[in-house]
Write an enzyme that holds these catalytic residues in place. Sequence first.
Site, short mmCIF file in Angstrom:
data_model
loop_
_atom_site.label_atom_id
_atom_site.label_comp_id
_atom_site.label_asym_id
_atom_site.label_seq_id
_atom_site.Cartn_x
_atom_site.Cartn_y
_atom_site.Cartn_z
N ASP A 142 -10.75 -2.39 -4.70
CA ASP A 142 -10.95 -1.82 -3.46
C ASP A 142 -11.99 -2.06 -2.89
OD1 ASP A 142 -9.33 -1.61 -1.46
OD2 ASP A 142 -8.42 0.68 -2.21
N HIS A 187 0.82 -1.44 -0.55
CA HIS A 187 -0.07 0.18 -0.07
C HIS A 187 1.29 1.15 0.19
CE1 HIS A 187 -3.26 2.63 1.61
NE2 HIS A 187 -2.27 3.64 1.95
O1 DOR Z 1 -9.90 4.05 1.37
C1 DOR Z 1 -9.61 3.42 1.38
N1 DOR Z 1 -10.24 2.16 2.12
N2 DOR Z 1 -8.58 3.06 1.37
C2 DOR Z 1 -7.70 1.54 1.89
O2 DOR Z 1 -6.08 1.64 1.80
C3 DOR Z 1 -8.48 1.41 2.85
C4 DOR Z 1 -9.41 1.10 3.06
C5 DOR Z 1 -10.87 0.42 3.65
O3 DOR Z 1 -10.20 -0.15 4.57
O4 DOR Z 1 -12.19 0.83 4.26
ZN ZN Z 2 -4.18 0.32 -0.10
#
Ligand code: DOR
Ligand code: ZN
Length: 429
Positions: free
Chosen positions: A305, A179
């Site tokens: 994601d 990350h």
């Molecule tokens: O926007 C995000 N949400 N980026 C991340 O790296 C983690 C993720 C989350 O777990 O909500």
């Molecule tokens: Zn991430």
Amino acid sequence: MSGKFLIKGGVVVTPDGMKGRDLMIKDSKISRVGENLTANGFKTIDATDMIVSPGLVDIHCHLREPGYEEKEDIASGTAAAAKGGFTSVCCMANTNPVNDNAVVTEFIKKKAALAGPVRVHPIAAITKKLAGEELTEAGELAEVGAVALSDDGKCVRNAMRMRLALSYAKRFGLKVISHPEDTDLTDSGLMNEGYWSTALGLPGITRAAEETMIARDCILAETENTAIHIAHVSTRGGAEIIRQAKRRKIAVTCETAPHYIYATDEWVKDYDTNTKVNPPLRTEDDRLAIIEALADGTIDCIATDHAPHHIDDKNVEYTLAASGISGFETAFSICWTVLVKGGILSPEELFRKMTSAPAEILGLDAGITEEGNVADIAIIAPDAEWTVDPSKFVSRGHNSPFGGRTLSGMVKCTIAGGEIVYGGEWACG
Ligand code: DOR
Ligand code: ZN
């Protein structure tokens, strides 16, 4: 609904291109792919004008269980995945407790088996409690079925720790997923640093936060002579660093997410907290660079994601809102609309980036429609148009900035392990 199916009259995405074929499913497997197959006792699914793709593969999502079931659980998350055409998903370790040990990895696998036939592959943490200090037991985690290691959501700040993690993970056949975010540079930033952060009076996040870490992690992978995967690349400079690293034969692969292909920081202008995501939505120039990098092969695959959040995590001012977009149910259509309808990628290339390419990166046995393989299939109407309504999401997370947008390409039916997991009414009604 499981059984014997004949998917008839569609265009099948095969390893050697897209071909007009029928596809037969028996005993959870693809039993035949051929022309003019006859039903003899099989339930026929009419796929005229449809694409019959391998079930989509997502190597980066957040299923939130254990610990954050108000945002999502494994049952609701896999149902949303199925609606999005996904049959294999890899879930990140930022649960509560963190997936930093064999017990949590095994728990996730057990809950997923109970939830249904969409395959869930846990990604375990690189460091205990995601604290960036003590490394997890890579060997034990590999043994119980973790498919990769990542502190996603948090960066491993200490370069020596990251170097050791790469070395141990390699020994146990696990890939490390970075990350890439230097949190010292992120500081208190909330959105991309640039015109819009200035105009809106919100603290910005410099692209350098992402790019310096991508560079560091490529160099560490080279030093350790091992492979690394970079999560959610969002900037022109980040893509360019990876392009250069690949030229130097560093074993780096990377993904981007649908929102970086479609949306920009201008979308933040109404302070809609559904646009808050990490890394942040970038500029139009970055968006175009990400698309170019997909087209020239610098970006290997697309991952959702999928980051569902509860309404209470988003229904607050921008500063306090959680980052993340509920992505399973819009991922394919965004990519189809922007990349294929937009003339950037051929349908074959897009399917590769959402099936066999991600499967290959993590060594998953998925993403290919061939006789004898497990019957993981998505049936897609390529010309259907639909308007996103996040209130209708199957996911518990309705946090999407895409509400009201019209997209093309619609998943009609998903079959996992020979069972219809989405679209049963359409297929058999
Ligand atoms: O926007 C995000 N949400 N980026 C991340 O790296 C983690 C993720 C989350 O777990 O909500
Ligand atoms: Zn991430």
